[in-house]
Design an enzyme around this catalytic site. Structure first.
Site, PDB file in Angstrom:
ATOM      1  CB  CYS A   1     -11.648  31.917  31.248  1.00  0.00           C
ATOM      2  SG  CYS A   1     -12.337  30.497  30.206  1.00  0.00           S
TER       3      CYS A   1
ATOM      4  CB  CYS B   1     -12.207  33.379  36.643  1.00  0.00           C
ATOM      5  SG  CYS B   1     -10.653  33.424  36.524  1.00  0.00           S
TER       6      CYS B   1
ATOM      7  CB  CYS C   1      -8.949  33.161  38.897  1.00  0.00           C
ATOM      8  SG  CYS C   1      -9.752  32.737  37.246  1.00  0.00           S
TER       9      CYS C   1
END
Length: 142
Positions: free
Chosen positions: A8, A82, A86
């Site tokens: 996250c 995210c 990410c």
């Protein structure tokens, strides 16, 4: 041994709780990691308190960066909130879990997010063939 990763933004709430549930449910049959795209450097005290209710000590966890991860191909990676932050992590299977950030939620709503994470982790581990048969505090009948 299966290797799973939960990511996250801050690695302070969702991914930390997911890591905890995977450890509780998977036992010694999996290796579990969590990390953040922009780690906060600490685990949220609300997450610690929420997991304490289920007899798990999240206070021993640290908020980690993606740079802290081993250079492996994970069997499963779940990202939570995210988005583009990410980066791609090598994995055999990847899912983006649309789970709200509970950071600023009141305790009852925080618990709802925690329980959603528990349920998603359980399904992900079952899909990987990891079943411990362990019931968790808060499960129906426990």
């Amino acid at each position: 041994m299966k290797q799973v990763l939960f990511v996250c933004v801050e690695n302070a709430n969702r991914s930390q709780m997911a890591e905890a549930f995977a450890r509780m449910l998977g036992g010694n049959s999996i290796e579990v990691f969590s990390a953040g795209s922009q780690p906060s450097g600490k685990v949220n005290p609300k997450a610690v308190a929420s997991m304490r209710e289920l007899a798990y000590d999240l206070s021993v966890h640290d908020s980690k960066s993606l740079d802290d991860l081993p250079d492996v191909e994970f069997d499963f990676v779940a990202t939570m909130g995210c988005g583009d932050a990410c980066p791609m992590v090598r994995s055999r299977k990847r899912e983006d879990w649309f789970i709200p950030d509970p950071k600023n939620l009141p305790p009852d709503e925080f618990r709802e997010v925690r329980d959603l994470i528990r349920d998603k982790v359980r399904v992900a581990l079952e899909d990987l063939g990891v079943t411990s048969g362990v019931g968790l505090p808060g499960d129906k009948g426990i």
